[in-house]
Design a protein around this motif. Sequence first.
Motif, PDB file in Angstrom:
ATOM      1  N   ASN A  44       0.825  -1.217   0.000  1.00 49.28           N
ATOM      2  CA  ASN A  44       0.000   0.000   0.000  1.00 49.28           C
ATOM      3  C   ASN A  44       0.858   1.265   0.000  1.00 49.28           C
ATOM      4  O   ASN A  44       0.680   2.169   0.815  1.00 49.28           O
ATOM      5  CB  ASN A  44      -0.955   0.010   1.203  1.00 49.28           C
ATOM      6  CG  ASN A  44      -1.909  -1.150   1.173  1.00 49.28           C
ATOM      7  OD1 ASN A  44      -2.331  -1.580   0.099  1.00 49.28           O
ATOM      8  ND2 ASN A  44      -2.237  -1.674   2.326  1.00 49.28           N
ATOM      9  N   ASN A  45       1.810   1.314  -0.906  1.00 46.66           N
ATOM     10  CA  ASN A  45       2.688   2.469  -1.100  1.00 46.66           C
ATOM     11  C   ASN A  45       3.489   2.848   0.145  1.00 46.66           C
ATOM     12  O   ASN A  45       3.806   4.010   0.353  1.00 46.66           O
ATOM     13  CB  ASN A  45       1.888   3.680  -1.592  1.00 46.66           C
ATOM     14  CG  ASN A  45       1.282   3.429  -2.951  1.00 46.66           C
ATOM     15  OD1 ASN A  45       1.894   2.777  -3.793  1.00 46.66           O
ATOM     16  ND2 ASN A  45       0.080   3.927  -3.170  1.00 46.66           N
ATOM     17  N   SER A  46       3.793   1.893   0.991  1.00 47.98           N
ATOM     18  CA  SER A  46       4.637   2.164   2.161  1.00 47.98           C
ATOM     19  C   SER A  46       6.043   2.481   1.704  1.00 47.98           C
ATOM     20  O   SER A  46       6.528   1.959   0.706  1.00 47.98           O
ATOM     21  CB  SER A  46       4.675   0.948   3.085  1.00 47.98           C
ATOM     22  OG  SER A  46       3.399   0.688   3.592  1.00 47.98           O
ATOM     23  N   ASP A  47       6.706   3.346   2.442  1.00 44.58           N
ATOM     24  CA  ASP A  47       8.080   3.715   2.132  1.00 44.58           C
ATOM     25  C   ASP A  47       9.016   2.796   2.916  1.00 44.58           C
ATOM     26  O   ASP A  47       9.357   3.075   4.063  1.00 44.58           O
ATOM     27  CB  ASP A  47       8.324   5.179   2.501  1.00 44.58           C
ATOM     28  CG  ASP A  47       9.698   5.652   2.057  1.00 44.58           C
ATOM     29  OD1 ASP A  47      10.231   5.100   1.077  1.00 44.58           O
ATOM     30  OD2 ASP A  47      10.230   6.574   2.697  1.00 44.58           O
ATOM     31  N   LEU A  48       9.380   1.693   2.296  1.00 45.58           N
ATOM     32  CA  LEU A  48      10.241   0.724   2.965  1.00 45.58           C
ATOM     33  C   LEU A  48      11.700   0.993   2.666  1.00 45.58           C
ATOM     34  O   LEU A  48      12.060   1.427   1.586  1.00 45.58           O
ATOM     35  CB  LEU A  48       9.921  -0.692   2.463  1.00 45.58           C
ATOM     36  CG  LEU A  48       8.767  -1.407   3.109  1.00 45.58           C
ATOM     37  CD1 LEU A  48       8.655  -2.812   2.532  1.00 45.58           C
ATOM     38  CD2 LEU A  48       8.935  -1.502   4.603  1.00 45.58           C
TER      39      LEU A  48
END
Length: 99
Positions: A44-48
């Motif tokens: 879900n478009n997380s900034d990993l």
Amino acid sequence: MFLNNINSNFLVLVPTINIKNKIVKKPLRNVISIALKNFFSNLNNSDLKNVYNYFLNEVEQPLLDVIMQHTRGNQTKAASLMGINRGTLRKKLKKYGMN
């Protein structure tokens, strides 16, 4: 011994039953690939960041656990089996609270 010499048919998960009620054994690399695809599709478009280390940690702990069980806690045998130095094994066990 290098892993390239090992037949990947031995690296299978517990047989699972597919949609057609047929028992299927999948090579470990295929199951990991499916898990990774599921992981990335649910971000879900997380900034990993540090995904490589995250996955190494996810795999390393159960690997250490199983190897230590297999060697009945013998760190010298476990380190040899893993192809690492015994001191490195001890650091890894400590990292996961397995010492």
